[in-house]
Design a protein around this motif. Sequence first.
Motif, PDB file in Angstrom:
ATOM      1  N   SER A 189       0.949  12.688  12.477  1.00  0.00           N
ATOM      2  CA  SER A 189       2.299  12.135  12.535  1.00  0.00           C
ATOM      3  C   SER A 189       2.763  12.040  13.977  1.00  0.00           C
ATOM      4  O   SER A 189       2.460  12.875  14.806  1.00  0.00           O
ATOM      5  CB  SER A 189       3.267  13.024  11.740  1.00  0.00           C
ATOM      6  OG  SER A 189       3.299  14.330  12.285  1.00  0.00           O
ATOM      7  N   GLY A 190       3.491  10.967  14.259  1.00  0.00           N
ATOM      8  CA  GLY A 190       3.984  10.758  15.613  1.00  0.00           C
ATOM      9  C   GLY A 190       3.148   9.771  16.390  1.00  0.00           C
ATOM     10  O   GLY A 190       3.631   9.173  17.350  1.00  0.00           O
ATOM     11  N   SER A 191       1.889   9.567  16.005  1.00  0.00           N
ATOM     12  CA  SER A 191       1.070   8.541  16.636  1.00  0.00           C
ATOM     13  C   SER A 191       1.133   7.291  15.779  1.00  0.00           C
ATOM     14  O   SER A 191       2.006   7.144  14.934  1.00  0.00           O
ATOM     15  CB  SER A 191      -0.368   9.035  16.797  1.00  0.00           C
ATOM     16  OG  SER A 191      -0.938   9.329  15.535  1.00  0.00           O
ATOM     17  N   ILE A 192       0.215   6.376  15.986  1.00  0.00           N
ATOM     18  CA  ILE A 192       0.178   5.166  15.161  1.00  0.00           C
ATOM     19  C   ILE A 192      -0.041   5.559  13.704  1.00  0.00           C
ATOM     20  O   ILE A 192      -0.890   6.377  13.393  1.00  0.00           O
ATOM     21  CB  ILE A 192      -0.938   4.236  15.663  1.00  0.00           C
ATOM     22  CG1 ILE A 192      -0.586   3.715  17.055  1.00  0.00           C
ATOM     23  CG2 ILE A 192      -1.164   3.073  14.704  1.00  0.00           C
ATOM     24  CD1 ILE A 192      -1.711   2.979  17.724  1.00  0.00           C
ATOM     25  N   GLU A 193       0.712   4.943  12.811  1.00  0.00           N
ATOM     26  CA  GLU A 193       0.626   5.286  11.397  1.00  0.00           C
ATOM     27  C   GLU A 193      -0.725   4.871  10.812  1.00  0.00           C
ATOM     28  O   GLU A 193      -1.245   3.793  11.114  1.00  0.00           O
ATOM     29  CB  GLU A 193       1.750   4.614  10.618  1.00  0.00           C
ATOM     30  CG  GLU A 193       3.132   5.183  10.902  1.00  0.00           C
ATOM     31  CD  GLU A 193       3.270   6.623  10.433  1.00  0.00           C
ATOM     32  OE1 GLU A 193       2.643   6.982   9.405  1.00  0.00           O
ATOM     33  OE2 GLU A 193       3.991   7.387  11.078  1.00  0.00           O
ATOM     34  N   LEU A 194      -1.274   5.750   9.978  1.00  0.00           N
ATOM     35  CA  LEU A 194      -2.512   5.409   9.301  1.00  0.00           C
ATOM     36  C   LEU A 194      -2.299   4.266   8.315  1.00  0.00           C
ATOM     37  O   LEU A 194      -3.155   3.398   8.160  1.00  0.00           O
ATOM     38  CB  LEU A 194      -3.045   6.641   8.558  1.00  0.00           C
ATOM     39  CG  LEU A 194      -3.748   7.698   9.395  1.00  0.00           C
ATOM     40  CD1 LEU A 194      -3.945   8.956   8.572  1.00  0.00           C
ATOM     41  CD2 LEU A 194      -5.088   7.185   9.897  1.00  0.00           C
ATOM     42  N   HIS A 195      -1.167   4.264   7.634  1.00  0.00           N
ATOM     43  CA  HIS A 195      -0.891   3.256   6.613  1.00  0.00           C
ATOM     44  C   HIS A 195      -0.231   2.046   7.270  1.00  0.00           C
ATOM     45  O   HIS A 195       0.899   2.123   7.744  1.00  0.00           O
ATOM     46  CB  HIS A 195       0.018   3.826   5.524  1.00  0.00           C
ATOM     47  CG  HIS A 195      -0.551   5.038   4.855  1.00  0.00           C
ATOM     48  ND1 HIS A 195      -0.230   6.320   5.260  1.00  0.00           N
ATOM     49  CD2 HIS A 195      -1.430   5.158   3.829  1.00  0.00           C
ATOM     50  CE1 HIS A 195      -0.891   7.182   4.495  1.00  0.00           C
ATOM     51  NE2 HIS A 195      -1.625   6.511   3.632  1.00  0.00           N
ATOM     52  N   GLN A 196      -0.952   0.936   7.314  1.00  0.00           N
ATOM     53  CA  GLN A 196      -0.451  -0.292   7.916  1.00  0.00           C
ATOM     54  C   GLN A 196      -0.337  -1.375   6.842  1.00  0.00           C
ATOM     55  O   GLN A 196      -1.220  -1.504   5.984  1.00  0.00           O
ATOM     56  CB  GLN A 196      -1.403  -0.757   9.018  1.00  0.00           C
ATOM     57  CG  GLN A 196      -1.527   0.203  10.188  1.00  0.00           C
ATOM     58  CD  GLN A 196      -0.297   0.200  11.091  1.00  0.00           C
ATOM     59  OE1 GLN A 196       0.549  -0.683  10.987  1.00  0.00           O
ATOM     60  NE2 GLN A 196      -0.194   1.192  11.965  1.00  0.00           N
ATOM     61  N   PRO A 197       0.727  -2.164   6.886  1.00  0.00           N
ATOM     62  CA  PRO A 197       0.919  -3.184   5.831  1.00  0.00           C
ATOM     63  C   PRO A 197      -0.183  -4.229   5.787  1.00  0.00           C
ATOM     64  O   PRO A 197      -0.449  -4.801   4.729  1.00  0.00           O
ATOM     65  CB  PRO A 197       2.276  -3.807   6.196  1.00  0.00           C
ATOM     66  CG  PRO A 197       2.489  -3.466   7.635  1.00  0.00           C
ATOM     67  CD  PRO A 197       1.844  -2.140   7.842  1.00  0.00           C
TER      68      PRO A 197
ATOM     69  N   ALA B 254     -12.734   1.232   8.418  1.00  0.00           N
ATOM     70  CA  ALA B 254     -12.168  -0.104   8.269  1.00  0.00           C
ATOM     71  C   ALA B 254     -10.729  -0.159   8.749  1.00  0.00           C
ATOM     72  O   ALA B 254     -10.299  -1.151   9.354  1.00  0.00           O
ATOM     73  CB  ALA B 254     -12.253  -0.546   6.806  1.00  0.00           C
ATOM     74  N   ALA B 255      -9.972   0.903   8.505  1.00  0.00           N
ATOM     75  CA  ALA B 255      -8.579   0.938   8.948  1.00  0.00           C
ATOM     76  C   ALA B 255      -8.481   0.880  10.470  1.00  0.00           C
ATOM     77  O   ALA B 255      -7.617   0.183  11.026  1.00  0.00           O
ATOM     78  CB  ALA B 255      -7.894   2.195   8.426  1.00  0.00           C
TER      79      ALA B 255
ATOM     80  N   PHE C 263      -4.628   0.251   2.280  1.00  0.00           N
ATOM     81  CA  PHE C 263      -5.446   1.212   1.553  1.00  0.00           C
ATOM     82  C   PHE C 263      -4.901   2.615   1.846  1.00  0.00           C
ATOM     83  O   PHE C 263      -4.663   2.959   3.010  1.00  0.00           O
ATOM     84  CB  PHE C 263      -6.910   1.096   1.971  1.00  0.00           C
ATOM     85  CG  PHE C 263      -7.562  -0.178   1.523  1.00  0.00           C
ATOM     86  CD1 PHE C 263      -8.375  -0.200   0.396  1.00  0.00           C
ATOM     87  CD2 PHE C 263      -7.358  -1.366   2.215  1.00  0.00           C
ATOM     88  CE1 PHE C 263      -8.980  -1.373  -0.026  1.00  0.00           C
ATOM     89  CE2 PHE C 263      -7.956  -2.549   1.806  1.00  0.00           C
ATOM     90  CZ  PHE C 263      -8.767  -2.558   0.686  1.00  0.00           C
ATOM     91  N   VAL C 264      -4.722   3.416   0.819  1.00  0.00           N
ATOM     92  CA  VAL C 264      -4.009   4.691   0.929  1.00  0.00           C
ATOM     93  C   VAL C 264      -4.972   5.807   1.318  1.00  0.00           C
ATOM     94  O   VAL C 264      -6.031   5.970   0.699  1.00  0.00           O
ATOM     95  CB  VAL C 264      -3.298   5.033  -0.396  1.00  0.00           C
ATOM     96  CG1 VAL C 264      -2.555   6.356  -0.275  1.00  0.00           C
ATOM     97  CG2 VAL C 264      -2.345   3.904  -0.771  1.00  0.00           C
ATOM     98  N   PHE C 265      -4.597   6.588   2.332  1.00  0.00           N
ATOM     99  CA  PHE C 265      -5.487   7.619   2.851  1.00  0.00           C
ATOM    100  C   PHE C 265      -5.397   8.939   2.095  1.00  0.00           C
ATOM    101  O   PHE C 265      -6.363   9.699   2.067  1.00  0.00           O
ATOM    102  CB  PHE C 265      -5.205   7.864   4.339  1.00  0.00           C
ATOM    103  CG  PHE C 265      -5.804   6.818   5.216  1.00  0.00           C
ATOM    104  CD1 PHE C 265      -7.035   6.991   5.804  1.00  0.00           C
ATOM    105  CD2 PHE C 265      -5.139   5.631   5.437  1.00  0.00           C
ATOM    106  CE1 PHE C 265      -7.602   6.007   6.597  1.00  0.00           C
ATOM    107  CE2 PHE C 265      -5.681   4.648   6.231  1.00  0.00           C
ATOM    108  CZ  PHE C 265      -6.919   4.832   6.812  1.00  0.00           C
TER     109      PHE C 265
END
Length: 400
Positions: free
Chosen positions: A253-261, A279-280, A265-267
Amino acid sequence: MVLLTICLPTRNRQAYCIKTITALAQSEGNDFEVIVSDNSDDPSQLGDFFAQHFSDPRFRLIPPGPSVLSMVDNWERVVSHAEGRWISVIGDDDYIDPQLAGIIRRYEVLYRDVDAISWECMTYQWPDNRPVPTLASIPLANETRLPSHEGLADQLYRWSERKRSPSVGVGIYHGAIKRSLMQRIRDTYGGRYFEHPIVDWENTCKVLAQSKRIVHSERPFSVLGACLASNSASILSPDVLKTRVKTFVAESSGSIELHQPFFPFVFDDPGASLCQSIAAATAWFCHTYCHSTASFGINFAHAAMDECKFSTDAQTHAAKVECFSRGFADWEGGKWASHFTPAPFSPPRSVNQLSGVNDNRLNVREADIGAQTPAEFYRFGEHAIIPVDSLISGTRVFAL
């Protein structure tokens, strides 16, 4: 100037880290340095080790800061302290041969513009991370290759091989990158060496985009270790995976979000996998910095099916299929969903107890060889591959 800086970011795995430090210190070379960047909750273990039990001017310890860093920020910190002309990052449960400095010198003479060096890796499971019978592997080839940027970009950015993981091995993690290239990456991409939480594959994307010459050695120089506390331990245990993913997401948290629109795909899904993480990172890099991803969608659908085939049981297979299915349904309006047609679960064909040579790698049953650390396994593996001195000198035969 120091030729090679070996960076060792670590968090709460002090016992493994100390064994790795001790193994690296056995090298007699003076052309490398090791920087340990401690991000642990308890600073005393490594602090006391360096202060009371270990004295080697080639090694430096960066103690924990006032708050826990994300993995990407700890990597950023350790690389910023590197003084070597070349930089490599390994995990605290891995091993790298400091004699790598010799082959770097040889490649610098043969290929004047080289700024990225990769190699094959041995693989090893620590004794505490063998819930099932496991095989360690030793690459047997020793040639040097000059891979093309175009071919590697097709494999990485567009996933052309359609396998669960691209075979692109170039990057600072278990690779050596010239410090001038890392500085160019920092200057080109937002004033940082690293941005994305999937830090190793993000760096691979950037190295491929910015490097001038990549040289690849088929001879291994490091060991990818996996202890029980490592993220890679989740490959062998779905329960470990759930815990690791939860921790990783929280500490990222605080860096680039793992979940991107643009890649939904949910981590923290029970079926999340390494394939999805890679792939993300590549999708984020290509989306952010405008690299072509033509054919990526259909190729990734095939890669996802390949990932599902590696499921060890029906429950894990079902979880992966469900996770990928939801992601493909949401991705670009379901454009690629029809291409994801995984086969029904089938028990693994091979039993993980069979040693032997396959695809130019020697697979050995770990329970039988007695190696207790990646360094010990590397020394075991050296009996089956060309000696470093022969490779440096250009000798193509084994000394008898």
